[in-house]
Design a protein around this motif. Structure first.
Motif, PDB file in Angstrom:
ATOM      1  N   UNK A 186      34.786  25.779  35.216  1.00  0.00           N
ATOM      2  CA  UNK A 186      36.048  26.503  35.388  1.00  0.00           C
ATOM      3  C   UNK A 186      35.795  27.967  35.706  1.00  0.00           C
ATOM      4  N   UNK A 187      34.869  28.585  35.002  1.00  0.00           N
ATOM      5  CA  UNK A 187      34.553  29.999  35.249  1.00  0.00           C
ATOM      6  C   UNK A 187      33.991  30.186  36.648  1.00  0.00           C
ATOM      7  N   UNK A 188      33.102  29.293  37.068  1.00  0.00           N
ATOM      8  CA  UNK A 188      32.531  29.376  38.412  1.00  0.00           C
ATOM      9  C   UNK A 188      33.608  29.206  39.473  1.00  0.00           C
ATOM     10  N   UNK A 189      34.543  28.303  39.241  1.00  0.00           N
ATOM     11  CA  UNK A 189      35.635  28.092  40.197  1.00  0.00           C
ATOM     12  C   UNK A 189      36.498  29.335  40.342  1.00  0.00           C
ATOM     13  N   UNK A 190      36.774  29.995  39.240  1.00  0.00           N
ATOM     14  CA  UNK A 190      37.578  31.226  39.293  1.00  0.00           C
ATOM     15  C   UNK A 190      36.867  32.290  40.118  1.00  0.00           C
ATOM     16  N   UNK A 191      35.564  32.452  39.903  1.00  0.00           N
ATOM     17  CA  UNK A 191      34.812  33.444  40.677  1.00  0.00           C
ATOM     18  C   UNK A 191      34.793  33.090  42.164  1.00  0.00           C
ATOM     19  N   UNK A 192      34.691  31.821  42.492  1.00  0.00           N
ATOM     20  CA  UNK A 192      34.695  31.411  43.905  1.00  0.00           C
ATOM     21  C   UNK A 192      36.051  31.681  44.550  1.00  0.00           C
ATOM     22  N   UNK A 193      37.124  31.427  43.827  1.00  0.00           N
ATOM     23  CA  UNK A 193      38.458  31.702  44.367  1.00  0.00           C
ATOM     24  C   UNK A 193      38.636  33.192  44.609  1.00  0.00           C
ATOM     25  N   UNK A 194      38.166  34.015  43.677  1.00  0.00           N
ATOM     26  CA  UNK A 194      38.243  35.469  43.859  1.00  0.00           C
ATOM     27  C   UNK A 194      37.437  35.894  45.077  1.00  0.00           C
ATOM     28  N   UNK A 195      36.254  35.315  45.265  1.00  0.00           N
ATOM     29  CA  UNK A 195      35.420  35.660  46.418  1.00  0.00           C
ATOM     30  C   UNK A 195      36.106  35.268  47.728  1.00  0.00           C
ATOM     31  N   UNK A 196      36.750  34.114  47.754  1.00  0.00           N
ATOM     32  CA  UNK A 196      37.469  33.686  48.957  1.00  0.00           C
ATOM     33  C   UNK A 196      38.627  34.631  49.265  1.00  0.00           C
ATOM     34  N   UNK A 197      39.374  34.997  48.238  1.00  0.00           N
ATOM     35  CA  UNK A 197      40.492  35.924  48.448  1.00  0.00           C
ATOM     36  C   UNK A 197      40.012  37.286  48.944  1.00  0.00           C
ATOM     37  N   UNK A 198      38.908  37.776  48.398  1.00  0.00           N
ATOM     38  CA  UNK A 198      38.358  39.056  48.867  1.00  0.00           C
ATOM     39  C   UNK A 198      37.869  38.962  50.309  1.00  0.00           C
ATOM     40  N   UNK A 199      37.277  37.833  50.678  1.00  0.00           N
ATOM     41  CA  UNK A 199      36.826  37.647  52.061  1.00  0.00           C
ATOM     42  C   UNK A 199      38.015  37.606  53.018  1.00  0.00           C
ATOM     43  N   UNK A 200      39.092  36.945  52.612  1.00  0.00           N
ATOM     44  CA  UNK A 200      40.288  36.925  53.454  1.00  0.00           C
ATOM     45  C   UNK A 200      40.903  38.308  53.593  1.00  0.00           C
ATOM     46  N   UNK A 201      40.913  39.057  52.506  1.00  0.00           N
ATOM     47  CA  UNK A 201      41.439  40.423  52.552  1.00  0.00           C
ATOM     48  C   UNK A 201      40.582  41.298  53.459  1.00  0.00           C
ATOM     49  N   UNK A 202      39.273  41.161  53.372  1.00  0.00           N
ATOM     50  CA  UNK A 202      38.375  41.934  54.239  1.00  0.00           C
ATOM     51  C   UNK A 202      38.606  41.580  55.700  1.00  0.00           C
ATOM     52  N   UNK A 203      38.736  40.296  55.982  1.00  0.00           N
ATOM     53  CA  UNK A 203      38.985  39.858  57.352  1.00  0.00           C
ATOM     54  C   UNK A 203      40.302  40.427  57.883  1.00  0.00           C
ATOM     55  N   UNK A 204      41.321  40.368  57.062  1.00  0.00           N
ATOM     56  CA  UNK A 204      42.630  40.905  57.454  1.00  0.00           C
ATOM     57  C   UNK A 204      42.552  42.412  57.707  1.00  0.00           C
ATOM     58  N   UNK A 205      41.858  43.128  56.848  1.00  0.00           N
ATOM     59  CA  UNK A 205      41.722  44.579  56.992  1.00  0.00           C
ATOM     60  C   UNK A 205      40.953  44.939  58.259  1.00  0.00           C
TER      61      UNK A 205
END
Length: 61
Positions: free
Chosen positions: A32-51
């Motif tokens: 569960x902890x690993x999944x949360x970190x992966x979701x955060x990483x995906x969201x940050x990558x999407x934000x970086x791409x958008x920016x």
């Protein structure tokens, strides 16, 4: 040698079952902890791409 008998209150099967439950909870928690970190990483990558697309015009067709 003494002829005293030792009486155990918990058998082997009970010990194995309790260990299995504790081990399963540890695996589930770490998953569960690993999944949360992966979701955060995906969201940050999407934000970086958008920016980058907004600031530098990447992806404009």
């Amino acid at each position: 040698m003494d002829d005293e008998k030792i009486v155990y209150s918990k058998g082997c099967l009970d010990s194995v079952r309790s260990y299995r439950v504790e081990f399963s909870l540890g695996v589930a928690g770490s998953t569960a902890i690993t999944s949360v970190f992966k979701i955060i990483a995906i969201l940050l990558a999407l934000y970086l791409s958008h920016t980058l697309k907004q600031q530098r015009g990447y992806g404009d067709v």
